[in-house]
Scaffold this motif. Structure first.
Motif, short mmCIF file in Angstrom:
data_model
loop_
_atom_site.label_atom_id
_atom_site.label_comp_id
_atom_site.label_asym_id
_atom_site.label_seq_id
_atom_site.Cartn_x
_atom_site.Cartn_y
_atom_site.Cartn_z
N THR A 48 9.62 0.75 5.25
CA THR A 48 9.25 1.22 6.58
C THR A 48 8.97 2.72 6.55
OG1 THR A 48 9.80 1.06 8.94
CG2 THR A 48 11.57 1.78 7.48
N ILE A 49 8.40 3.22 7.62
CA ILE A 49 8.14 4.65 7.76
C ILE A 49 8.82 5.08 9.06
CG2 ILE A 49 6.37 6.41 8.14
CD1 ILE A 49 4.44 4.57 6.56
N ASN A 50 9.64 6.13 8.95
CA ASN A 50 10.29 6.64 10.16
C ASN A 50 10.77 8.07 9.92
OD1 ASN A 50 11.81 6.74 12.74
ND2 ASN A 50 11.34 4.56 12.75
N GLU A 51 11.57 8.57 10.83
CA GLU A 51 11.98 9.98 10.77
C GLU A 51 12.74 10.32 9.50
OE1 GLU A 51 13.40 11.96 14.20
OE2 GLU A 51 14.73 13.23 13.04
N GLY A 52 12.35 11.44 8.89
CA GLY A 52 12.99 11.87 7.66
C GLY A 52 13.91 13.06 7.83
N ALA A 53 13.87 13.71 8.99
CA ALA A 53 14.62 14.95 9.16
C ALA A 53 16.11 14.70 9.43
CB ALA A 53 14.02 15.77 10.30
N ASP A 54 16.41 13.78 10.32
CA ASP A 54 17.80 13.53 10.71
C ASP A 54 18.29 12.22 10.09
OD1 ASP A 54 20.23 13.13 11.87
OD2 ASP A 54 19.52 13.21 13.95
N PRO A 55 19.21 12.28 9.13
CA PRO A 55 19.71 11.05 8.47
C PRO A 55 20.40 10.08 9.44
CG PRO A 55 20.96 12.98 7.75
CD PRO A 55 19.83 13.49 8.58
N ASN A 92 8.96 -5.14 7.48
CA ASN A 92 7.75 -5.41 6.69
C ASN A 92 8.03 -5.24 5.19
OD1 ASN A 92 5.66 -6.24 8.42
ND2 ASN A 92 5.32 -4.13 9.07
N PRO A 93 7.34 -6.03 4.36
CA PRO A 93 7.50 -5.84 2.91
C PRO A 93 6.75 -4.63 2.38
CG PRO A 93 6.01 -7.65 3.34
CD PRO A 93 6.53 -7.20 4.67
N GLY A 94 5.79 -4.11 3.14
CA GLY A 94 5.02 -2.98 2.62
C GLY A 94 4.39 -2.16 3.73
N GLN A 95 3.86 -1.00 3.34
CA GLN A 95 3.19 -0.10 4.27
C GLN A 95 1.92 0.43 3.61
OE1 GLN A 95 4.25 0.59 7.44
NE2 GLN A 95 6.06 -0.69 7.21
N THR A 96 0.93 0.71 4.42
CA THR A 96 -0.32 1.31 3.93
C THR A 96 -0.43 2.72 4.49
OG1 THR A 96 -1.33 -0.88 4.00
CG2 THR A 96 -2.82 1.00 3.83
N LEU A 97 -0.70 3.66 3.61
CA LEU A 97 -0.81 5.07 4.03
C LEU A 97 -2.19 5.61 3.70
CD1 LEU A 97 2.37 4.76 2.65
CD2 LEU A 97 2.46 6.80 4.07
N TRP A 109 7.49 14.60 10.79
CA TRP A 109 8.84 14.05 10.71
C TRP A 109 8.91 12.72 9.97
CZ3 TRP A 109 11.36 18.13 11.61
CH2 TRP A 109 10.92 19.02 12.57
N GLN A 110 7.76 12.24 9.50
CA GLN A 110 7.75 10.91 8.88
C GLN A 110 8.17 10.93 7.41
OE1 GLN A 110 3.72 9.56 9.89
NE2 GLN A 110 4.66 7.93 11.08
N ALA A 111 8.93 9.91 7.04
CA ALA A 111 9.32 9.68 5.64
C ALA A 111 9.11 8.19 5.35
CB ALA A 111 10.78 10.06 5.41
N ILE A 112 8.95 7.88 4.06
CA ILE A 112 8.75 6.49 3.63
C ILE A 112 10.09 5.98 3.09
CG2 ILE A 112 7.40 4.96 2.14
CD1 ILE A 112 5.44 7.47 1.88
N TYR A 113 10.50 4.83 3.59
CA TYR A 113 11.81 4.31 3.23
C TYR A 113 11.77 2.94 2.56
CZ TYR A 113 13.85 7.93 6.15
OH TYR A 113 14.22 9.12 6.68
N PHE A 114 12.55 2.80 1.50
CA PHE A 114 12.85 1.49 0.94
C PHE A 114 14.10 1.00 1.67
CE2 PHE A 114 14.78 -1.60 -1.78
CZ PHE A 114 13.70 -2.26 -2.34
N CYS A 115 14.02 -0.21 2.23
CA CYS A 115 15.12 -0.75 3.04
C CYS A 115 15.79 -1.90 2.32
CB CYS A 115 14.59 -1.24 4.38
SG CYS A 115 13.66 -0.03 5.30
#
Ligand code: ZN
Length: 132
Positions: A48-55, A92-97, A109-115
């Protein structure tokens, strides 16, 4: 170019920042305009892609998913990880950037995350960088 990465996870549910790894793939590809696909080949771990600044945002996402899809619900799938399968589909299993001017197009503020939703395990993810 297809890049394959191994990622050891340490908890049952864990959201891991892989942004720098993806950025490095784009940099090494020397592609100026194109797309990057980040993909998890698992049924219980997604991207997923979501906020990277605040853990705390990552913690809140996991807390909310656990509330929405409780592990002890009356699932039919007998492996005991139905919640993990459902959470993976939700993320989702993947993301397109988008790649432009040799860089990933990400908001400030976006980061890419492995969940990870059924760890701990050693996981794999792919980064495919395409010129175009
Ligand atoms: Zn299962």
């Amino acid at each position: 170019m297809l890049n394959r990465f191994k990622l050891p996870t340490s908890k049952r549910a864990q959201i891991i920042d892989i942004t720098e790894t993806v950025k490095n793939c784009v940099k090494e590809s020397k592609i100026e305009e194109g797309i990057a696909i980040v993909y998890s080949p698992h049924t219980t771990a997604g991207i997923t892609i979501n906020e990277g600044a605040d853990p705390d945002v990552r913690t809140d996402i996991n807390s909310a998913l656990e509330r929405i899809v409780p592990r002890d619900w009356n699932f039919l799938h007998a492996e005991g990880n139905s919640d993990s399968h459902i959470k993976t589909s939700m993320m989702n299993p993947g993301q397109t950037l988008i790649i432009s001017e040799g860089k990933l197009v990400l908001g400030t503020w976006q980061a890419i995350y492995f969940c990870e939703f059924d760890g701990p395990r050693t996981r794999t993810f792919y980064v495919k960088v395409i010129n175009g």
